[in-house]
Motif scaffolding. Structure first.
Motif, short mmCIF file in Angstrom:
data_model
loop_
_atom_site.label_atom_id
_atom_site.label_comp_id
_atom_site.label_asym_id
_atom_site.label_seq_id
_atom_site.Cartn_x
_atom_site.Cartn_y
_atom_site.Cartn_z
N ALA A 106 0.85 -1.19 0.00
CA ALA A 106 0.00 0.00 0.00
C ALA A 106 0.89 1.24 0.00
CB ALA A 106 -0.91 -0.01 1.23
N THR A 174 -4.67 3.90 10.94
CA THR A 174 -5.66 4.48 10.03
C THR A 174 -6.83 5.00 10.85
OG1 THR A 174 -6.81 2.36 9.68
CG2 THR A 174 -5.03 2.93 8.14
N ASP A 202 -4.81 3.34 0.29
CA ASP A 202 -5.41 2.43 -0.68
C ASP A 202 -5.78 1.14 0.05
OD1 ASP A 202 -6.21 1.34 -3.15
OD2 ASP A 202 -4.24 0.39 -3.41
N PRO A 203 -7.06 0.77 0.12
CA PRO A 203 -8.17 1.41 -0.56
C PRO A 203 -8.64 2.67 0.15
CG PRO A 203 -8.96 -0.43 0.74
CD PRO A 203 -7.46 -0.46 0.83
N TYR A 204 -9.15 3.61 -0.67
CA TYR A 204 -9.71 4.85 -0.13
C TYR A 204 -11.19 4.63 0.18
CZ TYR A 204 -11.99 9.37 0.01
OH TYR A 204 -12.76 10.43 0.40
N TYR A 205 -11.69 5.33 1.18
CA TYR A 205 -13.11 5.34 1.47
C TYR A 205 -13.46 6.67 2.12
CZ TYR A 205 -17.74 3.87 2.83
OH TYR A 205 -19.08 3.80 2.96
N ARG A 208 -11.84 7.99 5.38
CA ARG A 208 -10.69 7.17 5.78
C ARG A 208 -9.37 7.88 5.47
NH1 ARG A 208 -7.48 2.44 3.61
NH2 ARG A 208 -6.90 1.25 5.47
N ARG A 233 -2.71 5.91 -6.58
CA ARG A 233 -3.75 4.94 -6.20
C ARG A 233 -4.84 5.54 -5.31
NH1 ARG A 233 0.15 0.31 -4.02
NH2 ARG A 233 1.40 2.17 -3.54
N ASP A 234 -4.56 6.68 -4.71
CA ASP A 234 -5.57 7.40 -3.93
C ASP A 234 -6.02 8.60 -4.76
OD1 ASP A 234 -7.07 8.94 -2.19
OD2 ASP A 234 -5.72 8.70 -0.49
N ASP A 317 -21.00 -5.40 2.09
CA ASP A 317 -19.71 -6.05 1.89
C ASP A 317 -19.73 -7.52 2.31
OD1 ASP A 317 -18.60 -3.72 0.94
OD2 ASP A 317 -17.62 -3.18 2.82
#
Length: 464
Positions: A106, A174, A202-205, A208, A233-234, A317
């Protein structure tokens, strides 16, 4: 405690440069500390001392030849388990996830490797990072080094435990609703949630982000230089910045600092917590700042809307998982999540819209003040075995009312120790600044650290 473990990153680097200490020698001190304290706090996942020795040896050679890679070269670092490292599984704190090796690092892991950091372990988190607790269906129960019967908070639980136990100077967590700041507050650390996009994830939300957890402000500021490098990636990744992260100069005279003692909903701040924040406000006032009492930015409707949105999103999810997999999720989390099936699409959108309302109220407040201080956590502590401060899946977010609005408004916020309870537990103060004013928050935090004297004593392992 080995005196080497009390050193800051700057002091360690100065000793490396003067050839009075090598990265391998420093790592050996950290390794001994882990051997003594880890069986009690259980902060680490995939701890690999052999790899750490090899990384520290390579760094020792680079320092000897004058070919260091970056400011973190030879500095031991942990990464929260949710942050992928190539070749290692990412269990997300739950037994329900298949252990598949990550295909690549990441962004945070990549930046640390580029700098030559010694990544010696991942740190524990609860199932899917959805609790402010050290409780997990996958990891052992992480505990608070200040009192092993107490919770370190979460979801960056292991990072907080490792930092307070002095497992090296830098631990990266995080934060989507307070998951860096809350455990930092409960363990006496400095935790920094930067403006969203400042540290690519990564992953972004929505909401977050990631941030450093350290024993002093300066260590977090040092870490921000490599961690804030952009990564494609973000999609929210901010452009390269030219901050001088170690420039802490600030004139507090005339600054308008809002004092927020009421979060508007959720658990009310305990008297000991309020008293500590008021005492901290007096220090700012004595330095020339204007302290302005301010009301809350959060309402019951906002917190309940966020709860519905998160439930429905998370149920989406995990809905298609088998019953056997569902049974492996921490019961508290599953009981909370399954009610997401009752949330209609319209209700979920309305819930998400409450995040926009939070952004509005936060923005409105900052038209009247330059910064805001508040409790980080409303309560002093709670049992290690509890899933949250309420331990009630019907009331899962009552403790994040001071922290979560600033995730939704994308503003930088820190947690810094501002005292201890009568029971000896740390109390955290949150410092919030305008969007993108990351360095301003670090400067305010450093100013307070100097005025208050900071934390000068850290926990020791139980006597054998």
């Amino acid at each position: 405690m080995n005196e080497l473990l009390s050193l800051t990153i700057r002091q360690i680097r100065e000793l490396y440069a003067a050839r009075k200490l090598s990265p391998l020698e420093y790592w050996q001190a950290v390794e001994e500390r882990i051997e003594a304290f880890e069986p009690h706090v259980q902060a680490l996942y995939l701890y690999n001392p052999e790899s750490a020795r090899a990384q520290a040896s390579a760094s020792t050679q680079r320092w000897a030849s004058g070919e260091t890679l970056g400011v973190l070269d030879g500095i031991p670092v942990t990464l929260k388990e949710l942050i992928a490292t190539k070749g290692d599984p990412v269990p997300l704190g739950t037994k329900a996830v298949d252990l598949v090796p990550a295909a690549e690092d990441a962004p945070i892991a990549a930046r640390c490797r580029e700098d030559g950091a010694v990544i010696f372990a991942k740190t524990t988190c609860p199932d899917y990072g959805m609790l402010s607790s050290g409780l997990s269906s996958f990891h052992p129960l992480s505990r608070n080094p200040w009192d092993l019967s107490k919770n370190p908070g979460g979801s960056s639980a292991g990072a907080a435990s490792a930092g307070a136990a002095s497992f090296g100077p830098l631990h990266i967590g995080t934060d989507i609703g307070g998951s860096v700041r809350l455990p930092a507050g409960w363990t006496g650390l400095f935790g920094f949630k930067p403006s969203h996009g400042r540290i690519p994830v990564d992953p972004y939300y929505v909401g977050r982000c990631a941030g450093p957890m350290t024993r002093c402000v300066e260590d977090s500021a040092i870490a921000m230089e490599p961690l804030s490098r952009p990564d494609w990636r973000d999609g929210t990744s901010l452009p390269p910045n030219d901050f001088h992260w170690l420039d802490f100069h600030i004139d507090l005279k005339g600054l308008k600092i809002g004092l927020m003692l009421d979060a508007g909903t959720g658990i009310g701040a305990e008297e000991e917590v309020k008293d500590a924040i008021i005492a901290a406000a007096r220090l700012f006032e004595q330095a020339g700042a204007e302290i302005i009492p301010v009301g809350p930015v959060l309402t019951r409707a906002m917190l309940d809307g966020l709860d519905k949105f998160w439930r429905s999103r998370f149920w989406g999810d995990i809905e298609t998982m088998s019953p056997e997999k569902h049974a492996e999720i921490l019961p508290y989390i599953f009981e909370w999540a399954k009610r997401g099936a009752e949330v209609s699409g319209v209700e979920a959108v309305r819930g998400f819209n409450q995040t926009i309302e939070m952004r509005k109220t936060c923005g409105r407040l900052f038209t009247t003040v330059d910064a805001v201080i508040s409790p980080t956590n409303p309560i002093v502590s709670y049992p290690a075995e509890w899933a949250s401060p309420t331990n009630d899946p019907a009331l899962p977010f009552e403790h994040i009312a001071f922290t979560v609005p600033w995730n939704m408004s994308e503003q930088p916020a820190s947690s810094i120790n501002c005292g201890f309870s009568k029971s000896g537990m740390p109390i955290g103060m949150q410092i919030v600044g305008p969007r993108f004013a990351d360095q301003f928050v670090l400067r305010l935090s450093r100013a307070f650290e100097i005025m208050s004297g900071g934390v000068t004593r850290w926990p020791e392992p139980p006597a054998a």
